[in-house]
Design an enzyme around this catalytic site. Structure first.
Site, PDB file in Angstrom:
ATOM      1  N   HIS A 194     -13.321  13.500  58.486  1.00  0.00           N
ATOM      2  CA  HIS A 194     -12.280  14.135  57.674  1.00  0.00           C
ATOM      3  C   HIS A 194     -12.640  15.624  57.544  1.00  0.00           C
ATOM      4  O   HIS A 194     -13.829  15.964  57.447  1.00  0.00           O
ATOM      5  CB  HIS A 194     -12.258  13.564  56.248  1.00  0.00           C
ATOM      6  CG  HIS A 194     -11.513  12.281  56.074  1.00  0.00           C
ATOM      7  ND1 HIS A 194     -11.967  11.265  55.257  1.00  0.00           N
ATOM      8  CD2 HIS A 194     -10.317  11.853  56.571  1.00  0.00           C
ATOM      9  CE1 HIS A 194     -11.099  10.262  55.270  1.00  0.00           C
ATOM     10  NE2 HIS A 194     -10.096  10.590  56.069  1.00  0.00           N
ATOM     11  N   CYS A 288     -14.644  13.669  48.128  1.00  0.00           N
ATOM     12  CA  CYS A 288     -13.902  12.457  48.499  1.00  0.00           C
ATOM     13  C   CYS A 288     -13.407  11.707  47.261  1.00  0.00           C
ATOM     14  O   CYS A 288     -12.371  11.045  47.310  1.00  0.00           O
ATOM     15  CB  CYS A 288     -14.781  11.502  49.307  1.00  0.00           C
ATOM     16  SG  CYS A 288     -15.325  12.141  50.884  1.00  0.00           S
TER      17      CYS A 288
END
Ligand code: ARG
Length: 295
Positions: A194, A288
């Protein structure tokens, strides 16, 4: 760790502090109070592997994950940020990673559509939270995208990752819905699957990143857009040090990212170290666990 200034090593030397004559490109003395959405890891496990950090055989300690997550939440509240909570859903062990739940800019909510079936139900769950909480500009995405995991918002541009999770087509879908320029960055190292595992905004106009996570062309784009970026090295990246959250003054960062912490301090930031070692077993860090609600 080096500064983004070519030829300038930023490791502090005992005799001559390396910042003595360098411009101070990073901390600009402004901070913003933020509103975050978080999800308590009540159902956290590592029972499937959708990134190289995850090993179901290694076992994760849920109680420890909850304690670490609570510390992160208190750190935010201690800094004056507001934290809202979404109810965790049984059977969605990765739902703690709220960053993936949506992208919210000026009150517009661009929903997530997960690449892997294991996380698919998280998209609607997060979208529903926003609808229930009065957000009426909500976009159900047609293309795969994992929210703020792959979209990072600065004042004039949104940086968007692709290569592992988020579809290129989602970049233009987000641009169209949000009315902000979206710049595509290609991720090439599966450990940094990511965008938010390899780069974080220091404020509205500068970033810190690990170049090795990006394709050569995307590295060049980053150098052009952010000539004063802070450049992190692999040691900081492999402890997910770039998965950090900055309010412009304070940077909440994984404690093990020692080189990055020194650089941030030297550039005038206040480092707030956190231990997220248990959640890292699923490939996650402080960012996150954090979805920013803007406007
Ligand atoms: N296990 C999760 C996944 O692979 C971790 C998500 C981390 N989130 C993030 N924003 N990088 O999808």
């Amino acid at each position: 760790m080096t500064t983004g200034i070519p030829g300038r090593e930023s490791r502090p030397s005992a005799a001559v502090p390396s910042t003595a004559t360098a411009p101070r490109p990073a901390a600009d003395g402004r901070r913003t109070t933020k509103h975050f959405l978080m999800c308590r890891p009540e159902h956290f496990t590592v029972e499937y592997a959708i990134n190289p950090w995850m090993d179901p055989a290694a076992g994760a300690d849920r109680e420890k994950a909850i304690r670490q997550w609570e510390e992160l939440r208190s750190a935010y509240e201690g800094l004056g940020h507001r934290v809202s909570l979404i109810e965790p859903v049984e059977g969605l062990p990765d739902m703690v990673f709220a960053a993936n739940g949506a992208l919210v800019v000026e009150g517009r909510v661009y929903g997530a559509r997960f690449k892997h079936a294991e996380r698919a139900a998280e998209g609607p769950a997060y979208l529903e939270w926003f609808v229930r909480n009065g957000f009426d500009r909500v976009h159900e995405p047609a293309f795969t995208n994992e929210g703020e995991g792959d979209f990072l918002t600065l004042d004039h541009v949104i940086l968007a990752g692709t290569g592992f999770r988020t579809d290129l087509a989602a970049h233009s879908e987000a641009q169209e819905f949000l009315g902000r320029p979206v710049v595509t960055l290609r991720l090439v190292d599966p450990r940094f699957y990511h965008l938010d595992t390899a780069l974080f905004p220091l404020n509205g106009h500068n970033v810190a990143y690990f170049p090795g996570a990006f394709s050569p062309g995307s590295q060049e784009v980053l150098r052009r857009l952010f000539p004063h970026a802070l450049i992190a090295d692999e040691d900081d990246a492999v402890v997910l040090g770039l998965n950090a959250v900055s309010d412009g003054t304070h940077v909440v960062v994984n404690a093990e990212a020692t080189g990055l912490r020194r650089t941030l301090e030297r550039e005038g930031f206040e480092v707030v170290p956190v231990d997220m070692s248990e959640l890292r077993k699923a490939g996650g860090g402080p960012k996150c666990c954090t979805l920013e609600i803007r406007g």
